[in-house]
Every structure is written in structure tokens, then in C-alpha cells.
Scaffold this motif. Structure first.
Motif, short mmCIF file in Angstrom:
data_model
loop_
_atom_site.label_atom_id
_atom_site.label_comp_id
_atom_site.label_asym_id
_atom_site.label_seq_id
_atom_site.Cartn_x
_atom_site.Cartn_y
_atom_site.Cartn_z
N GLN A 100 35.66 7.78 -14.76
CA GLN A 100 36.27 8.59 -15.82
C GLN A 100 35.33 9.72 -16.19
O GLN A 100 34.11 9.60 -16.06
N ASP A 101 35.90 10.83 -16.65
CA ASP A 101 35.07 11.94 -17.08
C ASP A 101 34.56 11.67 -18.49
O ASP A 101 34.65 10.55 -18.99
N GLN A 102 34.03 12.67 -19.15
CA GLN A 102 33.40 12.49 -20.45
C GLN A 102 34.35 12.70 -21.64
O GLN A 102 33.92 12.68 -22.80
N VAL A 103 35.63 12.88 -21.37
CA VAL A 103 36.59 13.15 -22.44
C VAL A 103 36.86 11.90 -23.29
O VAL A 103 37.00 11.97 -24.51
N GLY A 104 36.95 10.75 -22.65
CA GLY A 104 37.24 9.51 -23.38
C GLY A 104 38.72 9.28 -23.55
O GLY A 104 39.56 10.08 -23.14
N GLY A 105 39.07 8.14 -24.14
CA GLY A 105 40.48 7.79 -24.35
C GLY A 105 40.83 6.41 -23.84
O GLY A 105 41.81 5.81 -24.26
N LEU A 106 40.01 5.87 -22.91
CA LEU A 106 40.27 4.54 -22.39
C LEU A 106 39.88 3.50 -23.43
O LEU A 106 38.81 3.56 -24.01
N GLN A 107 40.78 2.53 -23.65
CA GLN A 107 40.51 1.42 -24.56
C GLN A 107 40.93 0.11 -23.90
O GLN A 107 41.89 0.08 -23.14
N ILE A 108 40.19 -0.97 -24.21
CA ILE A 108 40.60 -2.28 -23.73
C ILE A 108 40.89 -3.18 -24.93
O ILE A 108 40.36 -2.98 -26.02
N HIS A 109 41.76 -4.17 -24.71
CA HIS A 109 42.12 -5.10 -25.77
C HIS A 109 41.19 -6.29 -25.69
O HIS A 109 41.16 -7.01 -24.69
N HIS A 110 40.40 -6.48 -26.74
CA HIS A 110 39.39 -7.54 -26.76
C HIS A 110 39.34 -8.17 -28.13
O HIS A 110 39.18 -7.48 -29.14
N GLN A 111 39.55 -9.48 -28.17
CA GLN A 111 39.51 -10.23 -29.43
C GLN A 111 40.40 -9.60 -30.50
O GLN A 111 39.99 -9.33 -31.62
N ASP A 112 41.64 -9.34 -30.10
CA ASP A 112 42.69 -8.85 -31.01
C ASP A 112 42.42 -7.46 -31.57
O ASP A 112 42.95 -7.10 -32.63
N GLN A 113 41.60 -6.67 -30.89
CA GLN A 113 41.41 -5.29 -31.32
C GLN A 113 41.21 -4.40 -30.10
O GLN A 113 40.87 -4.87 -29.02
N TRP A 114 41.45 -3.12 -30.30
CA TRP A 114 41.25 -2.15 -29.23
C TRP A 114 39.83 -1.59 -29.32
O TRP A 114 39.39 -1.17 -30.38
N VAL A 115 39.14 -1.61 -28.19
CA VAL A 115 37.74 -1.19 -28.12
C VAL A 115 37.62 0.00 -27.17
O VAL A 115 38.12 -0.04 -26.04
N ASP A 116 36.97 1.06 -27.62
CA ASP A 116 36.76 2.24 -26.78
C ASP A 116 35.81 1.93 -25.63
O ASP A 116 34.79 1.26 -25.80
N VAL A 117 36.16 2.44 -24.44
CA VAL A 117 35.23 2.40 -23.31
C VAL A 117 34.55 3.76 -23.30
O VAL A 117 35.00 4.71 -22.68
N THR A 118 33.46 3.86 -24.04
CA THR A 118 32.78 5.15 -24.21
C THR A 118 32.21 5.65 -22.89
O THR A 118 31.47 4.93 -22.22
N PRO A 119 32.55 6.88 -22.50
CA PRO A 119 32.04 7.41 -21.23
C PRO A 119 30.52 7.51 -21.22
O PRO A 119 29.89 7.88 -22.21
N ILE A 120 29.94 7.16 -20.08
CA ILE A 120 28.51 7.28 -19.85
C ILE A 120 28.34 8.14 -18.60
O ILE A 120 28.91 7.82 -17.55
N PRO A 121 27.60 9.25 -18.67
CA PRO A 121 27.45 10.12 -17.50
C PRO A 121 26.97 9.34 -16.27
O PRO A 121 25.97 8.60 -16.34
N GLY A 122 27.70 9.46 -15.17
CA GLY A 122 27.32 8.83 -13.92
C GLY A 122 27.70 7.37 -13.79
O GLY A 122 27.52 6.77 -12.72
N ALA A 123 28.24 6.76 -14.86
CA ALA A 123 28.59 5.33 -14.81
C ALA A 123 29.96 5.14 -14.18
O ALA A 123 30.78 6.07 -14.10
N LEU A 124 30.22 3.91 -13.75
CA LEU A 124 31.53 3.51 -13.25
C LEU A 124 32.01 2.32 -14.06
O LEU A 124 31.21 1.45 -14.44
N VAL A 125 33.30 2.30 -14.36
CA VAL A 125 33.90 1.21 -15.12
C VAL A 125 34.51 0.21 -14.14
O VAL A 125 35.28 0.59 -13.27
N ILE A 126 34.14 -1.06 -14.29
CA ILE A 126 34.64 -2.11 -13.41
C ILE A 126 35.55 -3.02 -14.22
O ILE A 126 35.18 -3.45 -15.33
N ASN A 127 36.75 -3.30 -13.71
CA ASN A 127 37.58 -4.28 -14.42
C ASN A 127 38.23 -5.27 -13.46
O ASN A 127 38.59 -4.95 -12.33
#
Length: 370
Positions: A243-270
Motif C-alpha cells: 500500500q502507498d502512504q495515503v492510508g485507509g485500510l482497516q481490519i476488524h479486531h476485537q469488535d473495533q476497526w483498527v487502522d493499518v498505518t502505512p510504513i514506508p517500504g513495509a508490506l502488509v501480510i494477511n
């Protein structure tokens, strides 16, 4: 609340036939989004996670010393995959220029000459390269997502390079090489996190298929009324997301939505649905979504390890080494094609898209035995 006295199919079809996607609406300088993009009132009331000192954050795992501190990293992956279903990796070995080039390649594709882009438009999933807006345009009952996408199976049968758009061809091929190499490592670590030999998941053909899907989320004039991607979990074994640095991705965790904050150069694994099923819930496939925003274009590139709808006679079920009298199988055996057909078919039947993935996995629950 939006009334239902309009022909949603006809409006979706009219939008589809322009072949211009959501970007076409933005280029037309609309100030109000069409009705088909509007979510039911109250659906996004939980759009922003609550801000507090104890707000949970997605696990971040550093692969810099993976060969030296392998056991430590395996433990972190076990915890993240079992409790979150998501984690971010840094120092993963994929060169930054490779990540930057695929993002620019995606941008070049969606922002190129309209007539050239239209030549790739199709609703035929059997095509090598598929560009359209919302693969589930005619089946999503919640609303149409504020995004355009292209998809291409890069494995098991790599496409002829000439079938890929020139503006992103080299970037797609190079990105696939690096994602495949990273995938080998990830499946080894995940196997070890299950207490199995490192080649277990690879030998089960979890890496047999590789589907690349790239999303282009243009700025939205009314972001609070729509969503980029509806709630869902992935019908894959594993997904690696850039993902780029704009943000917007959220995951549902323990009954709430949590932002997946962008980190430069990182990859998100699910973790995908298939991995949850064959690990008998040792790993979880978490629901996630993408919010729209008013000011910036968001670009993401997802690498799905799965054959999904491609012919694959392999029958999967909970891994026998993970079962016991205390932990009997929770799911029946299935084929990936069977599961994926159900995944899309039930999208036509469910009233809320956010229930689809959860409903899917319930269909494969056992009543005590396989």
C-alpha cells in the motif's frame, strides 16, 4: 436514508458501459456521487477507530535477522497470525525500487490515454488481463466500491508478456518474482509457527497460484457516503499487500476497526480463508475494508497466493497433524474452486456484504467430523 425506488441494476450497467470506471467520474468533476456508490445510512458510523492510549496496533515484524533470530520471528508470526490475522513486515528483502516501480506502473495504467485503457476492459474473468471497476459490480448488495482495478494470474501459468499493458508490463513481472521469493519464506515461517516442517504448506500447493490485483482509489467528493472496498476476508491462503502512504485500510479486531498505518517500504501480510480452514483456526482470516478519502489517490497492489477459480482438483481440509481429541476438525474438506464459487454465489444472496466471508466459512464447518 437512501430510498430503494431506483433501478440499481440499470444504473450499475450504465456506469459499467462507460468503461471509464470511478476515475471517469472524478475526471468529469462530479460533486455528488451516484446513488449506486452510497452505503446505507449508519453503515460507516464506526468509520474512525477510537483514539486512546490503549488503541491496538497491527504487529510489525522485522525480517532483518530472519536467519539469525528465526525462532524469535516464528513466535511473533504465530502470535500475529493467530490473534490478528494481519501483520506488517519490514526489511523483507524486496528492493524499494521494485515496490516503487509497480506502484508507478499501476498509476501509469489507470492514468494513461482513456481509449488505450478501455481496450483492456472486460468482465470475462478468463481473460489474461482484466481491467474493470468492482469485480462484484452486479452482485454486491451493499454498494459499489469507490475504486478501479486490474487483475492478472501470474502463476501457475505465467502470461505472455505481450498480453500485459506496456506501461506496467516489466514492473508486474519483476514484482511477481520478488513476491514469489518472499512467499516461499513466509510459508516456511508459517509452517514452523504451526510446529510443522518448514516445507509443509509449500508442499500442499499453497503457492501454486499467484493472482495480482491492483487497485486505484481516486479522491472522492463525498467520502463519508461511500467506501473504497467493502468489508471482506480474502479467499486465498495468504495475501501480501503493498500500500502507498495515503492510508485507509482497516481490519476488524476485537469488535473495533483498527487502522493499518502505512510504513514506508513495509508490506502488509494477511491470512486468507483457506489458511484458516486448513489450520483449523490456529490462524485467523480477519475482515478488512478500505475507506475513501477526499484529497488523494490511493494505490495498492495485492498478491494473492491461491488458484481460486482456476481448475485445481486438490482437496483441502484441516491438517491432520494439527488435530487431536481435544481439537477435532472444525471444517469439512473442500476444493478451492468449490469454495470460491460459493464465495461469489453467496454475494448475490446476502443482504450485507460484511457477512459474506463469515457466512462462507460457516458452510465448511463440520458437525463433528470430516
Amino acid at each position: 436514508m437512501e430510498t430503494k425506488d431506483f433501478d440499481t441494476y440499470s444504473e450499475r450497467k450504465a456506469f459499467d458501459e462507460t468503461k471509464e470506471g470511478v476515475k471517469g467520474l472524478v475526471d468529469a468533476h462530479i460533486t455528488e456521487i451516484p446513488r449506486i456508490f452510497r452505503v446505507p445510512q449508519g453503515t460507516l458510523s464506526d468509520k474512525k477507530p477510537s483514539v486512546s492510549a490503549s488503541e491496538p496496533t497491527i504487529p510489525i515484524i522485522d525480517f532483518a535477522d530472519v536467519q539469525v533470530s528465526r525462532e524469535h520471528i516464528v513466535e511473533k508470526i504465530k502470535d500475529a497470525a493467530g490473534n490478528w490475522g494481519f501483520f506488517q513486515v519490514i526489511n523483507h528483502g524486496v528492493p524499494l525500487h521494485v515496490l516503487e516501480e509497480i506502484q508507478e506502473g499501476v498509476r501509469r495504467f489507470f492514468e494513461q490515454d482513456l481509449e488505450v485503457k478501455k481496450s483492456y476492459f472486460t468482465r470475462d474473468a478468463a481473460k489474461t488481463f482484466v481491467y474493470n471497476s468492482n469485480f462484484d459490480l452486479y452482485s454486491s448488495s451493499l454498494c459499489v466500491g469507490w475504486r478501479d482495478s486490474f487483475a492478472c494470474y501470474m502463476a501457475p501459468d505465467p502470461p505472455n508478456p505481450e498480453e500485459l499493458p506496456a506501461v506496467c508490463r516489466d514492473a508486474m513481472i519483476e514484482h511477481t518474482k520478488h513476491m514469489t521469493s518472499l512467499g516461499v519464506l513466509l510459508f516456511e515461517l508459517l509452517s514452523e509457527a504451526l510446529g510443522l516442517s518448514s516445507d509443509t504448506l509449500k508442499n500442499m500447493d499453497c503457492m501454486k497460484g499467484f493472482l495480482m490485483i491492483s487497485h486505484y482509489y481516486p479522491p472522492c467528493p463525498q467520502p463519508d457516503l461511500t467506501i473504497g472496498t467493502n468489508n471482506h476476508s480474502d479467499n486465498s491462503f495468504l495475501t501480501v499487500l503493498l500500500q502507498d502512504q495515503v492510508g485507509g485500510l482497516q481490519i476488524h479486531h476485537q469488535d473495533q476497526w483498527v487502522d493499518v498505518t502505512p510504513i514506508p517500504g513495509a508490506l502488509v501480510i494477511n491470512i486468507g480463508d483457506f489458511l484458516q480452514l486448513i489450520t483449523n483456526d490456529k490462524f485467523i482470516s480477519a475482515e478488512h475494508r478500505v475507506l475513501s478519502n477526499r484529497n488523494e489517490t490511493r494505490i495498492s497492489v495485492a498478491s494473492f497466493f491461491s488458484t481460486s477459480m482456476l481448475p485445481n482438483a486438490t482437496v483441502y481440509g484441516p491438517i491432520k497433524e494439527l488435530l487431536s481429541e481435544e481439537d477435532p476438525p472444525k471444517y469439512r474438506e473442500f476444493t478451492l474452486e468449490e469454495y470460491t464459487k460459493g464465495y461469489f454465489k453467496r454475494a448475490l444472496m446476502e443482504h450485507l456484504t460484511c457477512l459474506i466471508s463469515r457466512y462462507d466459512k460457516e458452510q465448511y464447518k463440520t458437525s463433528g467430523s470430516l
